[in-house]
Design an enzyme around this catalytic site. Sequence first.
Site, PDB file in Angstrom:
ATOM      1  N   GLU B 198      38.149  31.613  43.000  1.00  0.00           N
ATOM      2  CA  GLU B 198      39.275  31.013  42.274  1.00  0.00           C
ATOM      3  C   GLU B 198      39.921  29.844  43.000  1.00  0.00           C
ATOM      4  O   GLU B 198      40.212  28.810  42.407  1.00  0.00           O
ATOM      5  CB  GLU B 198      40.351  32.066  41.964  1.00  0.00           C
ATOM      6  CG  GLU B 198      40.014  33.010  40.826  1.00  0.00           C
ATOM      7  CD  GLU B 198      39.218  34.220  41.272  1.00  0.00           C
ATOM      8  OE1 GLU B 198      39.021  34.388  42.498  1.00  0.00           O
ATOM      9  OE2 GLU B 198      38.790  35.002  40.404  1.00  0.00           O
ATOM     10  N   HIS B 267      46.282  44.203  37.973  1.00  0.00           N
ATOM     11  CA  HIS B 267      45.758  43.450  36.829  1.00  0.00           C
ATOM     12  C   HIS B 267      46.776  43.323  35.699  1.00  0.00           C
ATOM     13  O   HIS B 267      46.404  43.065  34.568  1.00  0.00           O
ATOM     14  CB  HIS B 267      44.497  44.128  36.268  1.00  0.00           C
ATOM     15  CG  HIS B 267      43.275  43.928  37.097  1.00  0.00           C
ATOM     16  ND1 HIS B 267      43.127  44.472  38.347  1.00  0.00           N
ATOM     17  CD2 HIS B 267      42.140  43.227  36.868  1.00  0.00           C
ATOM     18  CE1 HIS B 267      41.948  44.129  38.837  1.00  0.00           C
ATOM     19  NE2 HIS B 267      41.331  43.376  37.964  1.00  0.00           N
TER      20      HIS B 267
END
Lengths: 360, 464
Positions: B198, B267
């Site tokens: 990322e 998450h």
Amino acid sequence: MPKAKTPVAETATVADASTDEDFALHSLQAALDADKRYEPSKEELLHFYEQMLLIRRFEEKAGQLYGLGLIGGFCHLYIGQEAVAVGLQSALDGSKDSVITGYRDHGHMLAYGIDPKVIMAELTGREAGISKGKGGSMHMFSVEHRFYGGHGIVGAQVSLGAGLAFAHKYREDGGVAMAYFGDGAANQGQVYESFNMAALWKLPIIFVIENNGYAMGTAVKRGSAETHFHRRGTAFRIPGMSVDGMDVLEVRKAAEVALEYVRGGNGPVLMELNTYRYRGHSMSDPAKYRSREEVQDVREKRDPIEHAKAELMGMGVTEESLKELDKRVRSQVAQSADFAENSPEPVASELYTDVLVESY
Amino acid sequence: MAIELKMPALSPTMEEGKLAKWLVKEGDEVSSGDILAEIETDKATMEFESIDEGVVGKILVAEGTEGVKVGTVIAVLAGEGEDASSVEAPAAKAEESAEAPQSGEKPAEDKKPAESGTANLHSDIKTPRGPEVPHGTNMKTSTVRDALRDAMAEEMRRDDRVFVMGEEVAEYQGAYKVTQGLLAEFGPTRVIDTPITEYGFAGIGTGAAMGGLRPVIEFMTFNFAMQAIDHIINSAAKTNYMSGGQMRCPIVFRGPNGAASRVGAQHSQNYGPWYANVPGLVVIAPYDASDAKGLLKAAIRSDDPVVFLENELIYGRSFELPELDDHVLPIGKARVMREGKDVTIVSYSIGVGLALEAAETLAEEGLDVEVIDLRTLRPLDKETVLASLAKTNRLVVAEEGFPVCSIASEISAICMEEGFDDLDAPVVRVCNEDVPLPYAANLEKLALIDAKRVVEAVKKVCYR
């Protein structure tokens, strides 16, 4: 069993890189070692000399203005490393290649021919500065010169540089990106994320590690398990080169070898430029981590400017004409300092401009 | 004993799916590991494997059937020594016993699948046509997922500098199917699968934007973007200012944000307030399909860096979408979703559905509620919020996210600083509980905002 030195490495061309792993990763080093130094004309070498001298005098002046309180914040000087930016950038094509670096960025801008006045005015935080006084020493850009900064977060310019290379490839404009970073930044994780993608996608980029021996105050051997930084691309199949960053002609030659490979569509190259910074990491560096003798020794034996000067005199340039040149450079720097001191500060309304491009 | 094969749940948010294809027929012998059927969820087509050995007795749900609920018996296997042809389809006994538990038996509820808190975030309520859609425009039905995809495809057709990059955006067709079909239309130079990296690809995207392209960077979820937040904030958001307006960074960072369903604390976070804190960024968080499409198109065209926060739980929901050649909406403008005179609920993203649902409930009790969808979190449309407050004099903020230093906190501050004289009651924030989101279904339910809490807060500011 140690491999015998075969003629392969010396005679084969870059095209063989994909088939011979050993060759692929060392081919560029072999090419450089075979013919290490660029052969300049007198005019070219004079130009390199003048650019290096301009950087040194400019940085000395910046150090002085910092001491007088005219420059604030962080200020990182490039003194000692001049041959790196000058040698590498002299080989680039300014009409299509792009350059990006970290916070020690004054030298790279001067090597690109950006007006010293607007750089110095940025250092003093004035309206006439290249970033209107809103960037400062670490955050300067010139999109016109394809110089993309000037980044204060250590290592960020490596991913951003890979992005510039991505744009070159996407547009098929033939440009190459050059991303400079230090031996300290070379330990950041995103550097390796970028190596991986740059190699995977064969991005046209030259990664340049300016190894000046110290990550701020941490000597290379205290911070790096592998101190031969040019080997750090091996895991990503990026060929590396180790270059004497104190010799502008070797730097230039190495840049040509690297550029030929990258422009040939072979993907990235990693160059380690072995250099040295005479001044502290920043202006507030107490310099407790190294001895005066060590610095003095490099100054006396490896100084890139003295080196070039001796070479010029060997080519028949007179001491007198070099003094003339020095005078001219000093005057140019003095003018930039005057300009930077006497330019007005940004008007208060500038506070709110350039936050966003559009109005919503 | 016959073995019942039930419709499996193939993703955390799957409630039903399509039985796309049977790969076995009645009378076939199967052993564990054999593929029995292909099942299509809203995210992907998956293979359904047998875990038992036996003979396929009866197929109870024909292939091609859509909307098969998770847990429905779709076939029956005859076990060892059983005659496959005599295997009976089970009666719907689970339902029966749930409806009428016999005395002395344990309540059947114990066997029901645990209901997660995100079920309470779901709202089927219809949204009105946005104010920017001209009268007489034809409307079609679209999921938010397809609306987002169409926005990207249209902008890619329009401007060849636009490309999409991220994890699984190309060959996998998008981890949440949002980029489905883009690879086929635009090819691998414009739809780019990245390694799991990322920080690196956010940096490459940002650099490409500085170099003149228009990247759309997908994060599989914004939870993973924390690895990349340095480039979003330090590289993308600040460059224009630091360069005195010289160097632009027209990039969109997009992906799902907020709680999904029982995926745990790492998450399940809403990063709206994080990004909205940073000058130099535009932050958008749409609710329905029309806004998702119109605002994503606007984001891609913007010369500024945009953080575009989607929501996994809304991807599969259908809304009306205007059939316009070029449906682009203004950034920075809130939308009045429902007009009312008694009290205002301000929300954004998935909270808007809850706010609308609360408004309907409250209408039955005689309260006329105005609902505002902020749509853009930065720059925030203060004027619309303050105008509504001036009308209703009471305000609640509903936000699926942590309460501390939230968008709700910001709205409260704005109301106090700039609308104090209009307030008949203190502004009330309705957010998630101030804890990392737990996994256990019952705890997740306790932690997440729901319409009931919004209703209670509205009553509180109305002194009811």
